[in-house]
Motif scaffolding. Sequence first.
Motif, PDB file in Angstrom:
ATOM      1  N   TRP A   1      35.069 -52.812   2.602  1.00  0.00           N
ATOM      2  CA  TRP A   1      36.044 -52.981   1.527  1.00  0.00           C
ATOM      3  C   TRP A   1      35.976 -51.804   0.548  1.00  0.00           C
ATOM      4  CZ3 TRP A   1      40.145 -55.549  -0.431  1.00  0.00           C
ATOM      5  CH2 TRP A   1      40.364 -55.489  -1.806  1.00  0.00           C
ATOM      6  N   ALA A   2      34.779 -51.448   0.139  1.00  0.00           N
ATOM      7  CA  ALA A   2      34.606 -50.350  -0.815  1.00  0.00           C
ATOM      8  C   ALA A   2      35.158 -49.042  -0.238  1.00  0.00           C
ATOM      9  CB  ALA A   2      33.132 -50.194  -1.179  1.00  0.00           C
ATOM     10  N   LEU A   3      34.932 -48.798   1.053  1.00  0.00           N
ATOM     11  CA  LEU A   3      35.452 -47.585   1.676  1.00  0.00           C
ATOM     12  C   LEU A   3      36.972 -47.587   1.699  1.00  0.00           C
ATOM     13  CD1 LEU A   3      35.065 -44.938   3.275  1.00  0.00           C
ATOM     14  CD2 LEU A   3      35.039 -46.339   5.363  1.00  0.00           C
ATOM     15  N   LEU A   4      37.565 -48.717   2.079  1.00  0.00           N
ATOM     16  CA  LEU A   4      39.028 -48.794   2.164  1.00  0.00           C
ATOM     17  C   LEU A   4      39.671 -48.546   0.804  1.00  0.00           C
ATOM     18  CD1 LEU A   4      39.306 -51.912   4.504  1.00  0.00           C
ATOM     19  CD2 LEU A   4      39.656 -49.514   5.145  1.00  0.00           C
ATOM     20  N   VAL A   5      39.087 -49.118  -0.240  1.00  0.00           N
ATOM     21  CA  VAL A   5      39.613 -48.894  -1.585  1.00  0.00           C
ATOM     22  C   VAL A   5      39.461 -47.426  -1.974  1.00  0.00           C
ATOM     23  CG1 VAL A   5      39.277 -49.426  -4.028  1.00  0.00           C
ATOM     24  CG2 VAL A   5      39.246 -51.272  -2.334  1.00  0.00           C
ATOM     25  N   LYS A   6      38.322 -46.839  -1.649  1.00  0.00           N
ATOM     26  CA  LYS A   6      38.071 -45.436  -1.972  1.00  0.00           C
ATOM     27  C   LYS A   6      39.053 -44.512  -1.254  1.00  0.00           C
ATOM     28  CE  LYS A   6      34.431 -41.919  -1.941  1.00  0.00           C
ATOM     29  NZ  LYS A   6      32.990 -41.657  -1.601  1.00  0.00           N
ATOM     30  N   LEU A   7      39.401 -44.849  -0.025  1.00  0.00           N
ATOM     31  CA  LEU A   7      40.336 -44.019   0.733  1.00  0.00           C
ATOM     32  C   LEU A   7      41.759 -44.107   0.196  1.00  0.00           C
ATOM     33  CD1 LEU A   7      39.143 -44.643   4.412  1.00  0.00           C
ATOM     34  CD2 LEU A   7      38.545 -42.769   2.878  1.00  0.00           C
ATOM     35  N   GLY A   8      42.049 -45.130  -0.594  1.00  0.00           N
ATOM     36  CA  GLY A   8      43.357 -45.221  -1.221  1.00  0.00           C
ATOM     37  C   GLY A   8      44.292 -46.251  -0.632  1.00  0.00           C
ATOM     38  N   PHE A   9      43.795 -47.178   0.172  1.00  0.00           N
ATOM     39  CA  PHE A   9      44.658 -48.239   0.696  1.00  0.00           C
ATOM     40  C   PHE A   9      45.085 -49.164  -0.442  1.00  0.00           C
ATOM     41  CE2 PHE A   9      42.541 -47.013   4.631  1.00  0.00           C
ATOM     42  CZ  PHE A   9      43.588 -47.061   5.542  1.00  0.00           C
ATOM     43  N   LYS A  10      46.381 -49.456  -0.485  1.00  0.00           N
ATOM     44  CA  LYS A  10      46.918 -50.347  -1.521  1.00  0.00           C
ATOM     45  C   LYS A  10      47.197 -51.750  -0.985  1.00  0.00           C
ATOM     46  CE  LYS A  10      46.718 -46.908  -4.282  1.00  0.00           C
ATOM     47  NZ  LYS A  10      45.539 -46.833  -5.192  1.00  0.00           N
ATOM     48  N   GLU A  11      47.167 -51.912   0.319  1.00  0.00           N
ATOM     49  CA  GLU A  11      47.321 -53.228   0.943  1.00  0.00           C
ATOM     50  C   GLU A  11      46.225 -53.376   1.990  1.00  0.00           C
ATOM     51  OE1 GLU A  11      51.495 -54.528   1.823  1.00  0.00           O
ATOM     52  OE2 GLU A  11      51.975 -52.476   1.211  1.00  0.00           O
ATOM     53  N   ILE A  12      45.439 -54.431   1.879  1.00  0.00           N
ATOM     54  CA  ILE A  12      44.309 -54.631   2.776  1.00  0.00           C
ATOM     55  C   ILE A  12      44.288 -56.084   3.231  1.00  0.00           C
ATOM     56  CG2 ILE A  12      41.797 -54.524   3.009  1.00  0.00           C
ATOM     57  CD1 ILE A  12      41.779 -52.472   0.729  1.00  0.00           C
ATOM     58  N   GLU A  13      44.355 -56.292   4.533  1.00  0.00           N
ATOM     59  CA  GLU A  13      44.245 -57.651   5.073  1.00  0.00           C
ATOM     60  C   GLU A  13      42.757 -57.999   5.134  1.00  0.00           C
ATOM     61  OE1 GLU A  13      47.120 -59.627   7.975  1.00  0.00           O
ATOM     62  OE2 GLU A  13      45.486 -58.961   9.273  1.00  0.00           O
ATOM     63  N   VAL A  14      42.365 -59.042   4.394  1.00  0.00           N
ATOM     64  CA  VAL A  14      40.940 -59.288   4.166  1.00  0.00           C
ATOM     65  C   VAL A  14      40.366 -60.408   5.030  1.00  0.00           C
ATOM     66  CG1 VAL A  14      40.834 -58.330   1.848  1.00  0.00           C
ATOM     67  CG2 VAL A  14      41.585 -60.695   2.162  1.00  0.00           C
ATOM     68  N   GLY A  15      41.188 -61.040   5.843  1.00  0.00           N
ATOM     69  CA  GLY A  15      40.599 -62.038   6.722  1.00  0.00           C
ATOM     70  C   GLY A  15      41.563 -63.105   7.173  1.00  0.00           C
ATOM     71  N   PHE A  16      40.996 -64.061   7.900  1.00  0.00           N
ATOM     72  CA  PHE A  16      41.702 -65.235   8.428  1.00  0.00           C
ATOM     73  C   PHE A  16      40.927 -66.439   7.879  1.00  0.00           C
ATOM     74  CE2 PHE A  16      44.242 -66.315  12.488  1.00  0.00           C
ATOM     75  CZ  PHE A  16      44.589 -67.560  11.997  1.00  0.00           C
TER      76      PHE A  16
END
Length: 554
Positions: A58-73
């Motif tokens: 999660w921390a990496l995805l935010v750092k890379l600049g993703f503004k939409e992240i599917e976090v699970g089922f």
Amino acid sequence: MKTFDHTKYRPAAAVPIRQRQWPNNTITRAPRWVSVDLRDGNQALLEPMDVARKRRMWALLVKLGFKEIEVGFPAASQPDYDFIRWLIEEQQIPADVTVQVLTQAREELIVRSFEALRGAKRAVMHVYNSTSTVQRERVFGKDRAGITAIARNGAAWVKREAEKYPATEWVFEYTPESFTSTEPEYAVEICEAVLDVWQPTPQHPCILNLPTTVESATPNVFADQVEYFATHISRRDSIVLSVHTHNDRGCAVAAAELAVLAGADRVEGTLLGNGERTGNMDIVTMAMNLYSQGVDPELDLSSPDEILQVYSECTGFSVHPRHPWIGELVYTAFSGSHQDAIRKCLHQQRADEPWQVAYLPIDPRDLGRDYQAVVRVNSQSGKGGVAFVMERDYGLHLPRWMQVELAQLVQRASEERRGEIDSATIHGLFMQHFVVDQAPVTLEGYRLDRRDGRDVIAAHVAEQGAAHQLHGAGEGALAAFVDAWMRHGGQRLNVVDYSEHALASGTDAEAVAYVQLSIDGRRARPRHGERVAQGGALGAESRPGIANRNIRGG
């Protein structure tokens, strides 16, 4: 091939589209990226991520600049549910990032999914059901009307549950799973049924997501399907058109790129393509593809080593050294002709002009890579690679004749080792075979004067331990020394080539000179195990007031 029977497979059906427009389009800006690493990627792991690894991803995805992240089922996984609650309760979601969860179109799962997201400021509720012919007939045993009822009911339950949490800004997403194996007109029909329930507007659009759940055709067919859908669906201004491509045929990136040409606004995928079967669309690859065409990918991919490290630690998978753009060897050339072209282009590349370097589609420094890895030498390498390494690591600009001679020595050494030759070994071969500063002849000192328009030299040399004084004259210092040498009775010399350059800047900088001699009518060439210069490289001591420097030659 005796066990193969191609006749049991059918080609993908053609899409009823005329005057397709996507081949004429160009991608001029990045799509909206959605990372599904924490859901689609995670469910495909041999060992799904624990909470600690999910937090790191999660921390990496935010750092890379993703503004939409599917976090699970969350309705199907308690760890997913707990992770989502941690994100919300510990306020780990930046204000400009939207989380997304996936659920089947089943009432109890939808209710549970909304419970997982309670308290979120903004979230995407992503609901799906399967729509393909084989799913309808062989899995659910329903006709089109029955499958459409599942979608319509799911959409209604999503709308109902969202009203229970008015503090959250909800975005609805619907996926007709197995879209690529669904009849195009029916894909439009079932999505229209969902739109009738949600009633999106330009101010509050919904997302319609078109997946290649199993990639079953070439990317151009998918582009046709997307364009057909985009031009036949109603309320296009109230829809964010999304795609989610898988890699069963190895074309997930190409399919996503062509889908954007065909009208897609949004692309779901994973870092480095992790996912079910052969994986999802690789967002890193597609983003870098855009970057190489002068399009801002709107993601920060400038630290690939960090991406590789976190990806490997969180997924347990290694990354192939030839993986596009960020693999360990993707900017490395072993081929001699490639190395020579890279070296020549880098010499001419200016900082104020578009990137134009053969065999390097982008500047490796943009991804935090230096030129140390661009050229590496093995038995397939030639003079260009050897010259590149000597110049890069030791500041030695070898003349072409020396490049050729040294490359042969390096190739022989590489063949004997059966592998790569490092920079230090190449330099050692150079010093062994081309630098002769003590024997058989040493220039102890000289004095150079100008008389009657000619240079006159008095040279002190040591030959086999005996001191001699040589005198000669000529046009220039080298010609004068050669004349003195032959007057002394030495071998007949002729200077075939001479070049020199400074090793650094400044008046006290050392310099290097390269001298190719013809000795008694023969050019000096190294034989295996011996030095080049028979008459030698010459160490020089200058007149007072002139900086000392060595003249080295072969």
